[in-house]
Design a protein around this motif. Structure first.
Motif, PDB file in Angstrom:
ATOM      1  N   ILE A 105     -25.194 -15.440  36.040  1.00 43.90           N
ATOM      2  CA  ILE A 105     -24.610 -14.092  36.065  1.00 43.90           C
ATOM      3  C   ILE A 105     -25.008 -13.296  34.832  1.00 43.90           C
ATOM      4  O   ILE A 105     -25.424 -13.861  33.836  1.00 43.90           O
ATOM      5  CB  ILE A 105     -23.060 -14.170  36.108  1.00 43.90           C
ATOM      6  CG1 ILE A 105     -22.570 -15.078  34.956  1.00 43.90           C
ATOM      7  CG2 ILE A 105     -22.585 -14.673  37.456  1.00 43.90           C
ATOM      8  CD1 ILE A 105     -21.133 -14.913  34.636  1.00 43.90           C
ATOM      9  N   SER A 106     -24.906 -11.970  34.921  1.00 43.99           N
ATOM     10  CA  SER A 106     -25.112 -11.140  33.733  1.00 43.99           C
ATOM     11  C   SER A 106     -23.758 -10.995  33.048  1.00 43.99           C
ATOM     12  O   SER A 106     -22.787 -10.568  33.661  1.00 43.99           O
ATOM     13  CB  SER A 106     -25.650  -9.772  34.143  1.00 43.99           C
ATOM     14  OG  SER A 106     -25.048  -8.761  33.343  1.00 43.99           O
ATOM     15  N   PRO A 107     -23.676 -11.368  31.766  1.00 40.14           N
ATOM     16  CA  PRO A 107     -22.379 -11.358  31.094  1.00 40.14           C
ATOM     17  C   PRO A 107     -21.688  -9.989  31.125  1.00 40.14           C
ATOM     18  O   PRO A 107     -20.496  -9.916  31.386  1.00 40.14           O
ATOM     19  CB  PRO A 107     -22.705 -11.768  29.656  1.00 40.14           C
ATOM     20  CG  PRO A 107     -24.134 -12.088  29.599  1.00 40.14           C
ATOM     21  CD  PRO A 107     -24.750 -11.886  30.927  1.00 40.14           C
ATOM     22  N   LYS A 108     -22.444  -8.924  30.903  1.00 40.25           N
ATOM     23  CA  LYS A 108     -21.820  -7.587  30.854  1.00 40.25           C
ATOM     24  C   LYS A 108     -21.217  -7.217  32.202  1.00 40.25           C
ATOM     25  O   LYS A 108     -20.086  -6.752  32.287  1.00 40.25           O
ATOM     26  CB  LYS A 108     -22.863  -6.539  30.452  1.00 40.25           C
ATOM     27  CG  LYS A 108     -22.970  -6.400  28.955  1.00 40.25           C
ATOM     28  CD  LYS A 108     -23.237  -4.966  28.520  1.00 40.25           C
ATOM     29  CE  LYS A 108     -22.987  -4.824  27.035  1.00 40.25           C
ATOM     30  NZ  LYS A 108     -24.198  -4.500  26.267  1.00 40.25           N
ATOM     31  N   GLU A 109     -22.006  -7.427  33.260  1.00 40.08           N
ATOM     32  CA  GLU A 109     -21.514  -7.084  34.594  1.00 40.08           C
ATOM     33  C   GLU A 109     -20.303  -7.917  34.960  1.00 40.08           C
ATOM     34  O   GLU A 109     -19.355  -7.434  35.554  1.00 40.08           O
ATOM     35  CB  GLU A 109     -22.620  -7.304  35.636  1.00 40.08           C
ATOM     36  CG  GLU A 109     -23.567  -6.125  35.720  1.00 40.08           C
ATOM     37  CD  GLU A 109     -24.802  -6.446  36.525  1.00 40.08           C
ATOM     38  OE1 GLU A 109     -24.731  -7.315  37.421  1.00 40.08           O
ATOM     39  OE2 GLU A 109     -25.850  -5.827  36.233  1.00 40.08           O
ATOM     40  N   TYR A 110     -20.359  -9.183  34.552  1.00 50.23           N
ATOM     41  CA  TYR A 110     -19.251 -10.076  34.864  1.00 50.23           C
ATOM     42  C   TYR A 110     -17.964  -9.592  34.211  1.00 50.23           C
ATOM     43  O   TYR A 110     -16.914  -9.523  34.834  1.00 50.23           O
ATOM     44  CB  TYR A 110     -19.591 -11.490  34.399  1.00 50.23           C
ATOM     45  CG  TYR A 110     -18.511 -12.492  34.707  1.00 50.23           C
ATOM     46  CD1 TYR A 110     -18.425 -13.088  35.967  1.00 50.23           C
ATOM     47  CD2 TYR A 110     -17.565 -12.835  33.741  1.00 50.23           C
ATOM     48  CE1 TYR A 110     -17.430 -13.994  36.263  1.00 50.23           C
ATOM     49  CE2 TYR A 110     -16.556 -13.740  34.024  1.00 50.23           C
ATOM     50  CZ  TYR A 110     -16.495 -14.313  35.285  1.00 50.23           C
ATOM     51  OH  TYR A 110     -15.496 -15.199  35.566  1.00 50.23           O
ATOM     52  N   VAL A 111     -18.067  -9.232  32.936  1.00 49.67           N
ATOM     53  CA  VAL A 111     -16.901  -8.769  32.195  1.00 49.67           C
ATOM     54  C   VAL A 111     -16.318  -7.526  32.867  1.00 49.67           C
ATOM     55  O   VAL A 111     -15.113  -7.395  33.043  1.00 49.67           O
ATOM     56  CB  VAL A 111     -17.282  -8.486  30.726  1.00 49.67           C
ATOM     57  CG1 VAL A 111     -16.196  -7.705  30.010  1.00 49.67           C
ATOM     58  CG2 VAL A 111     -17.552  -9.793  30.005  1.00 49.67           C
TER      59      VAL A 111
END
Ligand code: ADP
Ligand code: MG
Ligand code: ZN
Length: 478
Positions: free
Chosen positions: A398-404
């Motif tokens: 996953i992309s950390p920013k999108e996940y957050v």
């Protein structure tokens, strides 16, 4: 028992990191299906001719340089004749008369187990590997995989300057660091890309060296140590009993911890070496050597000191990070994507190393890790959340920013929200408030916990604690 000294010299074979084999264009990939990486040249078909891979010479020169050797201005390949089923040509192309590099020295720094010492390098030469025999005890058959035929090797021969198993261990680690950081080989003993033959003799100090035996095919530092201890002991008992040590090649059996004689050692003359007629003389002008010298990548020490001076890391962390060059590279790339170095080092040495595979392979990208660490250092997510996201990155890419964003796991840093939550908690917990005012410091932890709970674990704990103490006033005063 008389006092004996152990004398050891090593012959170390390392597989070179090239895309293709030494005399043909076949790939050098590890663990491909048997006999899929072969051609007429590397399987010794009549009429085929070898062509020397330039990268092999360049790696050889680089290795010679980091081992403090002189480089031959003219070198050539020689033919070493012997028959063995894994050697389809019935000869190995190697070097005898004018090895690529010679007269070197390796300084081994002090370790926990030994003082600093030096080992002279007799020579570094190029040669081709043989195939691999696979013996099947059940069916009493042997199979041959020729994929390894023609994989380029360097053989590094030391002078008999080593005196103990501990020194051999320290020397091999040092050698590995030098070669790995020079980009020459990955030196993985467990994958066979670094193989060690141990020549060992014992003698009484101030007398000439004794007769040596050679132990071949040692495949781990542990078995090397064990083999040295066992063989030194065996030779001493032979001598103590009035016997003579015979010059032999011995095979060490890891399972039994004993070595057995394989054959009496053959001499160079028995191989009927002669200059390889199919490969022309190799000329190495000093400018070529200079170019390779200038292009040498940073050594492990240089990286360690760079991490200390420029990136502010502690020495211990810097050594840990450089244990595997793949991890060091990954760290540097993560920092180059903007991750704070100290945070990145700490996270790498704990969370990331835990999931790193064999040979330092890491299942996330440096850019993604930098993105995650950026949010952590900005206080946008908590450490716990960062760890959780990291484990998801490993399994789900996953992309950390999108996940957050999608999961709403960012930390609440909005003052109004925090103030409101704190006020609410103080109101519904009068008993804890009273306890705190009566001097019970611990009550504050409970209140922080309650506020966190109200914010679904997304509050910034430090700020909540501050707000609570502000509102409560100093403990014990009222
Ligand atoms: P060869 O040509 O028979 O292989 P070398 O002189 O090239 O023999 O030595 C091969 C290896 O044996 C080298 O690593 C060398 O340091 C080591 N060696 C030579 N003599 C001794 C000895 N007496 N005791 C232990 N090791 C030795
Ligand atoms: Mg030899
Ligand atoms: Zn081939």
């Amino acid at each position: 028992m008389e006092k004996y000294e152990v004398v050891i010299g090593l012959e170390v074979h390392v597989e070179l990191r090239t895309q293709t084999k030494i005399f043909c264009g076949c790939a050098t990939r590890f663990q491909a299906p048997a006999n899929t990486l072969c051609c007429p040249v590397c399987t010794g078909q009549p009429g085929s001719l070898p062509r020397l891979n330039r990268r092999v010479v360049e790696h050889g020169i680089a290795a010679g340089l980091v081992l403090g050797c002189k480089i031959q201005e003219q070198t050539r390949m020689d033919r070493k004749n012997y028959f063995y089923p894994d050697l389809p040509k019935s000869y190995q192309i190697s070097q005898l008369y004018a090895p690529l590099a010679y007269d070197g020295e390796v300084r081994v720094p002090q370790t926990k187990e030994t003082e600093a010492f030096s080992v002279r390098i007799h020579e570094v030469h190029m040669e081709e590997d043989a195939g691999k025999l696979i013996h099947c005890a059940q069916t009493k058959t042997s199979l041959i995989d020729y994929n390894r035929c023609g994989i380029p090797l360097l053989e590094i021969v030391t002078e008999p300057d080593l005196r103990s198993a501990v020194q051999v261990d320290a020397f091999l680690r040092r050698l590995r660091d030098l070669l790995v950081y020079a980009g020459v080989s990955d030196c993985r003993m467990q994958e066979g890309s670094m193989r060690v033959d141990v020549n060992l003799s014992v003698h009484r100090p101030d007398t000439p060296y004794g007769t040596r035996t050679e132990m071949k095919n040692l495949s781990s530092l542990r078995s090397i140590r064990q083999a040295i201890t066992e063989e030194a002991g065996r030779q001493m008992s032979v001598l103590c009993a009035g016997g003579l040590v015979r010059q032999q090649t011995r095979r060490f059996d890891e399972a039994t911890g004993k070595s057995v004689a394989m054959r009496t050692k053959e001499n160079a003359v028995e191989y009927r070496y002669f200059p390889e007629p199919d490969i022309p003389l190799i000329c190495i002008p000093p400018e070529w050597v200079k170019k390779i010298q200038e292009a040498l990548p940073k050594s492990r020490e240089e990286r360690v000191s760079h991490y200390g001076r420029e990136l502010g890391l502690g020495e211990y962390d810097a050594w840990q990070l450089t244990e595997e060059v793949e991890i060091a590279d990954f760290f540097e790339r993560t920092v180059s994507f903007g991750a704070p170095p100290k945070l990145a080092a700490g996270f790498l040495l704990t969370e990331v190393l835990r999931v790193a595979g064999e040979g330092g392979t890491i299942p996330v990208s440096p850019a993604a890790l930098a993105e995650l660490l950026g949010m952590l250092s900005q206080g946008e997510i908590s450490r716990t959340t960062a760890k959780e996201i990291f484990s998801r990155m490993v399994t789900e890419q996953i992309s950390p920013k999108e996940y957050v964003k999608a999961q709403g796991v960012f930390l609440v840093s909005d003052e109004e929200t925090l103030q409101a939550a704190v006020a609410e908690v103080l109101q519904v917990n009068p008993a804890a408030v009273q306890d705190y005012r009566n001097g019970k410091q611990k009550a504050i932890g409970f209140l922080v916990g309650q506020t966190m709970k109200a914010l679904q674990g997304r509050g910034k704990a430090d700020r909540i604690r501050e707000l609570l103490t502000e509102r409560l006033g100093c403990a014990g005063i009222r």
